[in-house]
Design an enzyme around this catalytic site. Structure first.
Site, PDB file in Angstrom:
ATOM      1  N   ARG A 189      61.470  42.456  23.705  1.00  0.00           N
ATOM      2  CA  ARG A 189      62.317  43.553  23.211  1.00  0.00           C
ATOM      3  C   ARG A 189      62.911  44.337  24.371  1.00  0.00           C
ATOM      4  NH1 ARG A 189      58.255  45.596  18.732  1.00  0.00           N
ATOM      5  NH2 ARG A 189      58.300  43.723  17.431  1.00  0.00           N
ATOM      6  N   ALA A 248      52.500  35.123  32.804  1.00  0.00           N
ATOM      7  CA  ALA A 248      51.112  35.603  32.856  1.00  0.00           C
ATOM      8  C   ALA A 248      50.394  35.215  31.565  1.00  0.00           C
ATOM      9  CB  ALA A 248      51.077  37.116  33.061  1.00  0.00           C
ATOM     10  N   GLU A 307      46.817  28.821  28.833  1.00  0.00           N
ATOM     11  CA  GLU A 307      46.526  27.476  29.319  1.00  0.00           C
ATOM     12  C   GLU A 307      45.048  27.343  29.710  1.00  0.00           C
ATOM     13  OE1 GLU A 307      49.745  26.404  32.062  1.00  0.00           O
ATOM     14  OE2 GLU A 307      48.133  25.833  33.412  1.00  0.00           O
ATOM     15  N   TYR A 308      44.503  28.400  30.316  1.00  0.00           N
ATOM     16  CA  TYR A 308      43.113  28.367  30.761  1.00  0.00           C
ATOM     17  C   TYR A 308      42.132  28.756  29.660  1.00  0.00           C
ATOM     18  CZ  TYR A 308      44.311  27.622  35.678  1.00  0.00           C
ATOM     19  OH  TYR A 308      44.759  27.079  36.854  1.00  0.00           O
ATOM     20  N   TYR A 359      44.503  39.890  36.238  1.00  0.00           N
ATOM     21  CA  TYR A 359      45.548  38.896  36.531  1.00  0.00           C
ATOM     22  C   TYR A 359      46.832  39.258  35.786  1.00  0.00           C
ATOM     23  CZ  TYR A 359      47.919  34.312  36.463  1.00  0.00           C
ATOM     24  OH  TYR A 359      48.831  33.288  36.571  1.00  0.00           O
ATOM     25  N   PHE A 360      46.678  39.543  34.498  1.00  0.00           N
ATOM     26  CA  PHE A 360      47.852  39.841  33.681  1.00  0.00           C
ATOM     27  C   PHE A 360      48.577  41.085  34.204  1.00  0.00           C
ATOM     28  CE2 PHE A 360      50.266  41.459  30.146  1.00  0.00           C
ATOM     29  CZ  PHE A 360      50.794  40.313  29.573  1.00  0.00           C
ATOM     30  N   TYR A 392      50.107  40.304  37.741  1.00  0.00           N
ATOM     31  CA  TYR A 392      51.269  39.407  37.661  1.00  0.00           C
ATOM     32  C   TYR A 392      52.462  40.159  37.053  1.00  0.00           C
ATOM     33  CZ  TYR A 392      53.207  34.584  37.301  1.00  0.00           C
ATOM     34  OH  TYR A 392      53.938  33.425  37.447  1.00  0.00           O
ATOM     35  N   ARG A 447      49.142  38.617  41.235  1.00  0.00           N
ATOM     36  CA  ARG A 447      48.308  37.739  40.406  1.00  0.00           C
ATOM     37  C   ARG A 447      47.233  37.039  41.234  1.00  0.00           C
ATOM     38  NH1 ARG A 447      51.594  34.186  42.478  1.00  0.00           N
ATOM     39  NH2 ARG A 447      51.073  31.981  42.463  1.00  0.00           N
TER      40      ARG A 447
HETATM   41  N1  LIG Z   1      50.704  26.241  35.096  1.00  0.00           N
HETATM   42  C1  LIG Z   1      50.214  26.714  36.375  1.00  0.00           C
HETATM   43  C2  LIG Z   1      49.131  25.760  36.893  1.00  0.00           C
HETATM   44  C3  LIG Z   1      48.461  26.098  38.198  1.00  0.00           C
HETATM   45  C4  LIG Z   1      48.027  27.554  38.318  1.00  0.00           C
HETATM   46  O1  LIG Z   1      47.155  28.043  37.573  1.00  0.00           O
HETATM   47  N2  LIG Z   1      48.673  28.268  39.263  1.00  0.00           N
HETATM   48  C5  LIG Z   1      48.364  29.656  39.582  1.00  0.00           C
HETATM   49  C6  LIG Z   1      48.455  29.838  41.106  1.00  0.00           C
HETATM   50  S1  LIG Z   1      50.043  29.308  41.766  1.00  0.00           S
HETATM   51  C7  LIG Z   1      49.311  30.638  38.919  1.00  0.00           C
HETATM   52  O2  LIG Z   1      49.016  31.826  38.923  1.00  0.00           O
HETATM   53  N3  LIG Z   1      50.453  30.168  38.385  1.00  0.00           N
HETATM   54  C8  LIG Z   1      51.454  31.050  37.867  1.00  0.00           C
HETATM   55  C9  LIG Z   1      52.036  30.579  36.574  1.00  0.00           C
HETATM   56  O3  LIG Z   1      51.433  29.724  35.892  1.00  0.00           O
HETATM   57  O4  LIG Z   1      53.084  31.144  36.204  1.00  0.00           O
HETATM   58  C10 LIG Z   1      51.407  26.867  37.292  1.00  0.00           C
HETATM   59  O5  LIG Z   1      52.530  26.517  36.861  1.00  0.00           O
HETATM   60  O6  LIG Z   1      51.260  27.372  38.407  1.00  0.00           O
END
Ligand SMILES: N[C@@H](CCC(=O)N[C@@H](CS)C(=O)NCC(=O)O)C(=O)O
Ligand SMILES: N[C@@H](CCC(=O)N[C@@H](CS)C(=O)NCC(=O)O)C(=O)O
Ligand SMILES: N[C@@H](CCC(=O)N[C@@H](CS)C(=O)NCC(=O)O)C(=O)O
Lengths: 146, 146, 146
Positions: free
Chosen positions: C31, C52, C58-59, C93-94, C97, C104
């Site tokens: 928005r 983020a 994903e994790y 992290y969130f 980022y 992040r």
């Molecule tokens: N999907 C992740 C897989 C690997 C990962 O977890 N990378 C970390 C360190 S580069 C990350 O914070 N990725 C940022 C993101 O997924 O946007 C990626 O595209 O980077």
């Protein structure tokens, strides 16, 4: 109790390790091709590694879920073997996709087939259990008597 | 033991089948709109199908996780019904999103509400269990006596 | 039985709540920055929030999977504590980022370390169980006797 799930649990840990390995490969590819987050687009070589991991991550919950249902309701042994095959198939998928888009196809079909087998096992296991519990029918026994 | 999870397991298998169906739709859309991997961008008609599946995949682990916690700690029957509603809601979401971005909204709100109900069930189930086990209070009994 | 998983189940519900919170933040960011679905690209401020949440999603299945294996085969208490730390790390992290791509990194390393601890616990728990069940060796007892 735990002896009925210990091998599935082991396969699960291997699956998590494989996903961790794929994530690390994306991090290395980000460095190699200089694609800084939050961007996810870059040269094809990067995008293939990025998509390979994304696709495996997308299927991971389906795999784990059906592995456990199949292992608990059908057969721990057969499900664990399928689980190992799936993990191996995904390894080939990742390697193949990283090389060329076409390289992902054969291992994708393979791992999809293993997933369908696990879905079939799960359905059989659940239906068999319901028949035994609610209809008093032991389907396996009936089949071997026939 | 297994009779306490068999219906949730059944709903889980349906959920996995639905995700497999969504993935196949993305594969068909890739062919129809000629969007070859690793690319994920194309005409809006493709991107909506692609995003619909991506969004459902993203929520799938949340759904399965909370379905099981709610089914084990609160009520298998009620959780299974919510699970079926969620799966149906996600089907409408996918169909709606594939037609137009606006079409995703009503089913999204519906499936989000079902998810909140499952989260509420889970929280109640866990808190009730802790009260019974550690405080010796049977909250359900207290509530019906009041 | 349930008392052996109730705390892990509680941590799981918290994890699901956190993911719901992240999803809501993406909806608000859509928005604020006027990025309508199915698009996922926009100003860096949007893309960081979007990525983020995508990364945490994903994790999430890896986290939940390994939390449960570790909680069931190793120690419910230690696994629950790790689970809380992971959830807290992902919150940082969130937030980090969302502010800047660099923000992040520290929380990512932290939550990755917690994940490795849970993977280690799971491996130990499974191997210990197999030794006890199939070799008749109680590794923990042997270690404390040594
Ligand atoms: N999907 C992740 C897989 C690997 C990962 O977890 N990378 C970390 C360190 S580069 C990350 O914070 N990725 C940022 C993101 O997924 O946007 C990626 O595209 O980077
Ligand atoms: N997210 C997948 C869903 C369907 C799927 O699994 N497709 C297979 C066969 S086209 C694949 O390898 N997709 C490549 C990818 O996800 O990058 C996609 O975008 O294609
Ligand atoms: N990944 C989602 C997270 C938040 C969410 O679930 N958004 C809803 C309402 S805007 C949605 O339908 N998103 C469409 C999509 O994910 O493509 C997003 O990018 O929007």
């Amino acid at each position: 109790m735990l002896d009925q799930i210990v091998f599935i649990a082991g396969v699960t840990v291997l699956g998590v390790l494989e996903q961790a390995y794929f994530s690390l490969q994306v991090i290395y590819a980000r460095r190699k091709f200089s694609v800084s987050p939050p961007s996810t687009s870059g040269p094809p070589g990067f995008e293939r590694v990025y998509r390979a991991q994304a696709n495996c991550s997308e299927y991971f919950p389906l795999f784990i879920t059906i592995l456990w249902v199949s292992g608990v309701f059908f057969s721990q042994g057969l499900s664990s073997i399928c689980g190992l095959l799936y993990i191996y198939g995904r390894y080939l998928y990742f390697k193949g996709y990283a090389k060329s888009a076409h390289g992902r196809l054969a291992p994708l079909y393979f791992s999809a087939k293993v997933l369908w087998v696990l879905i079939g096992f799960s359905a059989l296991g659940i239906l068999g259990f319901l028949c035994r519990s609610y209809l008093g029918l032991d389907v396996v026994q009936l089949a071997s008597a026939a």
